[in-house]
Each structure stands twice: as structure tokens, then as C-alpha cells.
Scaffold this motif. Structure first.
Motif, mmCIF file in Angstrom:
data_model
loop_
_atom_site.group_PDB
_atom_site.id
_atom_site.type_symbol
_atom_site.label_atom_id
_atom_site.label_comp_id
_atom_site.label_asym_id
_atom_site.label_seq_id
_atom_site.Cartn_x
_atom_site.Cartn_y
_atom_site.Cartn_z
ATOM 1 N N GLY A 95 -30.282 8.379 11.247
ATOM 2 C CA GLY A 95 -29.873 8.424 9.630
ATOM 3 C C GLY A 95 -30.017 9.677 9.144
ATOM 4 O O GLY A 95 -29.216 9.469 7.933
ATOM 5 N N GLN A 96 -29.872 10.932 9.269
ATOM 6 C CA GLN A 96 -30.522 11.791 7.846
ATOM 7 C C GLN A 96 -29.630 12.914 8.850
ATOM 8 O O GLN A 96 -29.483 12.449 10.033
ATOM 9 C CB GLN A 96 -31.613 12.037 8.608
ATOM 10 N N GLY A 97 -28.746 13.664 7.694
ATOM 11 C CA GLY A 97 -28.756 14.925 8.307
ATOM 12 C C GLY A 97 -27.201 14.656 8.920
ATOM 13 O O GLY A 97 -26.226 13.900 8.199
ATOM 14 N N PHE A 98 -26.911 14.426 9.848
ATOM 15 C CA PHE A 98 -25.804 14.137 10.535
ATOM 16 C C PHE A 98 -25.406 13.418 12.054
ATOM 17 O O PHE A 98 -24.797 13.808 12.556
ATOM 18 C CB PHE A 98 -24.711 15.560 10.678
ATOM 19 N N THR A 99 -27.272 13.158 12.655
ATOM 20 C CA THR A 99 -27.056 11.881 13.346
ATOM 21 C C THR A 99 -26.681 10.217 12.691
ATOM 22 O O THR A 99 -27.525 9.787 11.491
ATOM 23 C CB THR A 99 -28.296 12.200 13.215
ATOM 24 N N ARG A 100 -26.104 9.336 13.431
ATOM 25 C CA ARG A 100 -24.691 7.854 12.524
ATOM 26 C C ARG A 100 -26.717 7.448 13.640
ATOM 27 O O ARG A 100 -26.609 7.414 13.965
ATOM 28 C CB ARG A 100 -24.250 8.263 13.008
ATOM 29 N N LEU A 101 -27.081 6.401 12.473
ATOM 30 C CA LEU A 101 -27.585 5.757 12.607
ATOM 31 C C LEU A 101 -27.155 4.402 13.084
ATOM 32 O O LEU A 101 -25.800 4.205 12.753
ATOM 33 C CB LEU A 101 -28.766 4.635 10.878
ATOM 34 N N GLY A 102 -27.911 4.307 14.297
ATOM 35 C CA GLY A 102 -27.111 3.212 15.140
ATOM 36 C C GLY A 102 -27.565 1.567 15.478
ATOM 37 O O GLY A 102 -27.585 0.084 15.510
ATOM 38 N N ALA A 103 -28.938 1.196 14.202
ATOM 39 C CA ALA A 103 -30.062 0.755 14.672
ATOM 40 C C ALA A 103 -30.741 0.799 13.154
ATOM 41 O O ALA A 103 -31.620 1.641 13.476
ATOM 42 C CB ALA A 103 -30.305 0.354 15.658
ATOM 43 N N ARG A 104 -30.972 -0.049 12.365
ATOM 44 C CA ARG A 104 -31.669 0.254 11.222
ATOM 45 C C ARG A 104 -32.806 0.293 11.104
ATOM 46 O O ARG A 104 -34.345 0.638 10.771
ATOM 47 C CB ARG A 104 -31.239 -0.920 9.758
ATOM 48 N N GLY A 105 -33.253 -1.061 12.545
ATOM 49 C CA GLY A 105 -35.012 -1.515 12.993
ATOM 50 C C GLY A 105 -35.703 -0.396 13.451
ATOM 51 O O GLY A 105 -36.913 0.026 13.771
ATOM 52 N N ARG A 106 -35.278 1.075 14.113
ATOM 53 C CA ARG A 106 -35.350 1.812 15.041
ATOM 54 C C ARG A 106 -35.939 3.167 13.639
ATOM 55 O O ARG A 106 -35.121 4.518 14.174
ATOM 56 C CB ARG A 106 -34.265 1.671 16.036
ATOM 57 N N CYS A 107 -36.033 2.939 13.028
ATOM 58 C CA CYS A 107 -36.570 4.496 11.715
ATOM 59 C C CYS A 107 -37.970 4.621 11.553
ATOM 60 O O CYS A 107 -38.142 5.516 10.843
ATOM 61 C CB CYS A 107 -36.037 4.169 10.769
ATOM 62 N N GLY A 108 -39.315 3.110 12.281
ATOM 63 C CA GLY A 108 -40.297 4.090 12.501
ATOM 64 C C GLY A 108 -40.516 4.916 13.212
ATOM 65 O O GLY A 108 -40.378 5.547 14.040
ATOM 66 N N VAL A 109 -41.778 5.548 12.984
ATOM 67 C CA VAL A 109 -42.179 6.735 14.276
ATOM 68 C C VAL A 109 -42.356 6.375 15.752
ATOM 69 O O VAL A 109 -42.373 7.557 16.417
ATOM 70 C CB VAL A 109 -43.947 7.019 14.124
ATOM 71 N N LYS B 279 -25.300 10.191 -6.789
ATOM 72 C CA LYS B 279 -25.066 10.462 -7.820
ATOM 73 C C LYS B 279 -26.075 11.013 -8.653
ATOM 74 O O LYS B 279 -25.450 11.754 -9.241
ATOM 75 C CB LYS B 279 -24.257 9.205 -8.136
ATOM 76 N N MET B 280 -26.930 10.403 -8.662
ATOM 77 C CA MET B 280 -27.886 10.609 -10.476
ATOM 78 C C MET B 280 -28.819 11.852 -9.590
ATOM 79 O O MET B 280 -29.195 12.449 -10.711
ATOM 80 C CB MET B 280 -29.261 9.729 -10.314
ATOM 81 N N SER B 281 -29.128 12.372 -7.963
ATOM 82 C CA SER B 281 -29.594 13.332 -7.798
ATOM 83 C C SER B 281 -28.481 14.399 -7.588
ATOM 84 O O SER B 281 -29.784 15.511 -7.248
ATOM 85 C CB SER B 281 -30.602 12.459 -7.060
ATOM 86 N N GLY B 282 -27.334 14.426 -7.087
ATOM 87 C CA GLY B 282 -27.143 14.890 -6.461
ATOM 88 C C GLY B 282 -26.388 15.756 -7.281
ATOM 89 O O GLY B 282 -25.075 16.511 -7.923
ATOM 90 N N LEU C 171 -28.675 20.125 -0.791
ATOM 91 C CA LEU C 171 -27.846 18.945 -1.993
ATOM 92 C C LEU C 171 -26.362 18.775 -1.570
ATOM 93 O O LEU C 171 -26.111 17.049 -1.296
ATOM 94 C CB LEU C 171 -27.362 20.472 -3.391
ATOM 95 N N THR C 172 -25.741 19.375 -0.546
ATOM 96 C CA THR C 172 -25.050 18.329 0.591
ATOM 97 C C THR C 172 -25.466 17.449 0.404
ATOM 98 O O THR C 172 -24.482 16.379 0.841
ATOM 99 C CB THR C 172 -24.230 19.576 1.397
ATOM 100 N N LEU C 173 -27.115 17.887 1.205
ATOM 101 C CA LEU C 173 -27.180 16.229 2.193
ATOM 102 C C LEU C 173 -27.475 14.728 1.002
ATOM 103 O O LEU C 173 -27.631 13.398 1.552
ATOM 104 C CB LEU C 173 -29.232 16.779 2.745
ATOM 105 N N VAL C 174 -28.467 15.254 0.350
ATOM 106 C CA VAL C 174 -28.883 14.458 -1.075
ATOM 107 C C VAL C 174 -27.147 13.038 -1.572
ATOM 108 O O VAL C 174 -27.439 12.619 -1.639
ATOM 109 C CB VAL C 174 -29.655 14.706 -1.929
ATOM 110 N N ARG C 175 -26.271 14.203 -1.507
ATOM 111 C CA ARG C 175 -24.751 13.783 -1.901
ATOM 112 C C ARG C 175 -24.474 12.748 -1.138
ATOM 113 O O ARG C 175 -23.679 12.140 -0.996
ATOM 114 C CB ARG C 175 -23.845 14.859 -2.512
ATOM 115 N N GLN C 176 -24.677 12.649 0.219
ATOM 116 C CA GLN C 176 -25.126 11.728 1.360
ATOM 117 C C GLN C 176 -25.188 10.611 1.162
ATOM 118 O O GLN C 176 -26.689 10.439 1.455
ATOM 119 C CB GLN C 176 -24.330 12.719 2.683
ATOM 120 N N SER C 177 -24.670 9.672 0.752
ATOM 121 C CA SER C 177 -25.731 8.119 0.400
ATOM 122 C C SER C 177 -26.231 7.613 1.980
ATOM 123 O O SER C 177 -27.048 7.082 2.081
ATOM 124 C CB SER C 177 -24.937 6.906 -0.383
ATOM 125 N N GLY C 178 -25.681 8.304 2.866
ATOM 126 C CA GLY C 178 -25.858 7.995 4.655
ATOM 127 C C GLY C 178 -27.039 8.577 4.136
ATOM 128 O O GLY C 178 -28.367 8.305 5.953
#
Length: 286
Positions: free
Chosen positions: A70-84, A164-167, A192-199
């Protein structure tokens, strides 16, 4: 811009590729030859955070840097799999699929925690943490921080509003300065590029909401792999004392401070970080 489309000026763009490994579509950068070093960025970062250090290490190693789910340019495939635990398991599966056998895993901040969890799953020869986020929250923050992150991540418009606010250049510059680091203009533009990506914001919030280190921290005394924890005396995000305390709990760990720099020391002073990492790897990698 499509969330998986790298900007033309993204660092080391020529070394990028996307790899589908369930449940995510990973953005990976690879360069160099030799024993494999796996690089894991911190929360809210991406492969660009290794832009200066990666080529230095690639002179002697096969360096693989990935964007976390979900970060950078990796597409998140399952929201429940973001813990360590889940992230570590999914990265391990990616490594198995690609035939990568990391000789060492290097993580920055939260990436260092993932590196140590990965070490339990795949037993590299060594682990390195840079300003490692290996502390638990104290008092009310122990439950309030992840609770707030969870609530924010479940509110559909929060990532868009935050972006929008922080970008803006000024807001990003202030945010980076709060870490105790001074980043060059091109590096600030990449954040800045990353912060402007809501994903990207959404993926970072999901990671924060699911972050739980109690189990990993309780097992530190059982960690016997050579471990190097690098701190920076001006780190305003994760104080050096966090790494010093973690180092004292491990039987085969060393802690080295690089004075005068902040949380993003590997971006500010890549040569100095490489000068600490290289002899450690030479001693411990077969």
C-alpha cells in the motif's frame, strides 16, 4: 497519476519492476550482483529512501528494495495484512516465489522491525536496523495511537483530505524537518509525490493501525543472528535509546551511533552509513 505509475524522475526508475505475489502487486528495485541484501523502508516511505545508499551497497551485493504493501508503488491487495507479522509473511512468500535468499536484511525505522521478524521466518546471516522503531508505546498511547490510526484508516475520505492538506512543499518540508533530518530538495519532492497519493497515505494508516510489536519484542533475547543497530544522535522520531535498549536484550547485537544526523540518516549521510554497514557485512556474510 495512476498509483502504480512511477514519475519519470523517480530515483533508479530503470531498476524498477512490478511483481505479482499474493495478495499484493509489489514494486521492487534491484541492482548489483553478489549476496542478496533486502532493503525495507519505514512507515510512509518507499524505495526512494534508499536512493543514495543503494548504489553504494550494489558495488558488492545484489540489492533488492521493495515498497511495503500500500505504500509507494506497491498495490495493497488485502487491507488486513498490514501488521508486522502479515507483512513479513508476505515478503517471505515473495522471496520464495522469486528465488531470493537474502544474506542480510536491512530495515529503516519500522522496516527494522519487519527485518527482525523476517529473520525469524527465513534466517538470513545478519540483520541491520537503521534508527529502528523497536519500542512499544507507553501508557495511553499504547492503545490510543493504533485506535486513532484504525479509525482514520476506516474513514473513506481521510486519506484524500490528508493528501490535499499536507501535499504542499512547505508542509512536507516541515514534516521532514520534524524528524531531525535535513533532506535535499529533490528528496523532499519525492516525499511530496508520495504524500499527494491518497493510496499511499491509506496504506501507511493501515500499517499504523495494525502495528503490534509486543510478541517480537518479547522474543528479542532469543534472537541470536548477528544484528547491527545504527542510531543517529539527532533523531527526533525514534530516540537512540530505543535501539540501545533493544541491543542490550539481544545476545549478538551491536549498536553504533552516527552523530549529527536525524531519523533519515541513510538519506542524509549515505556514505557514513555505508562505512558502518560494509565492514559488518564483510565480517558476517559467508
Amino acid at each position: 497519476m495512476h498509483p502504480l505509475t512511477l514519475p519519470p524522475d523517480w530515483p533508479h526508475r530503470a531498476f524498477s519492476r512490478h511483481i505479482a505475489s499474493r495478495p499484493h502487486l509489489w514494486h521492487v528495485q534491484m541492482m548489483g550482483d553478489g549476496p542478496v541484501l533486502l532493503l525495507l523502508h519505514g512507515a510512509g516511505g518507499a524505495t526512494h529512501s534508499w536512493r543514495h545508499l543503494m548504489p553504494l551497497l550494489a558495488a558488492h551485493y545484489r540489492v533488492i528494495a521493495i515498497d511495503l504493501p500500500g505504500q509507494g508503488f506497491t498495490r495493497l491487495g488485502a487491507r488486513g495484512r498490514c501488521g508486522v507479522d502479515a507483512i513479513s509473511q508476505d515478503i517471505a512468500a515473495l522471496c520464495d516465489q522469486q528465488g531470493w535468499q537474502p544474506a542480510a536484511i536491512i530495515g529503516h525505522s519500522a522496516g527494522a522491525a519487519i527485518a527482525l521478524r523476517m529473520a525469524e521466518l527465513r534466517a538470513p546471516q545478519a540483520v541491520i536496523g537503521i534508527n529502528a522503531a523497536l519500542g512499544s508505546f507507553d501508557g495511553a498511547a499504547g492503545w490510543l495511537f493504533p485506535m486513532m490510526a484504525k479509525l482514520l484508516s476506516l474513514t473513506p475520505l481521510v486519506p484524500q483530505i490528508f493528501s490535499k492538506m499536507s501535499g504542499t512543499p512547505a508542509r512536507v518540508k516541515t514534516l521532514l524537518a520534524s524528524t531531525g533530518s535535513t533532506i535535499e530538495a529533490s528528496g523532499q519532492a519525492q516525499y511530496l509525490t508520495l504524500v499527494r497519493q491518497s493510496g499511499h497515505v491509506d496504506g501507511t494508516l493501515a500499517m499504523m493501525a495494525q502495528w503490534q510489536l509486543d510478541g517480537l519484542l518479547s522474543r528479542l533475547p532469543a534472537q541470536t543472528l548477528p544484528c547491527l543497530l545504527i542510531t543517529a544522535s539527532n533523531d527526533k522520531a525514534v530516540p537512540p535509546e530505543v535501539s540501545i535498549k533493544a541491543c542490550a536484550q539481544m545476545v549478538n547485537a551491536d549498536c553504533v551511533d552516527i552523530p549529527g544526523f536525524g531519523h533519515l540518516v541513510h538519506e542524509e549521510a549515505a556514505v557514513k552509513v555505508a562505512e558502518v554497514i560494509t565492514p559488518f557485512l564483510a565480517r558476517h556474510l559467508i
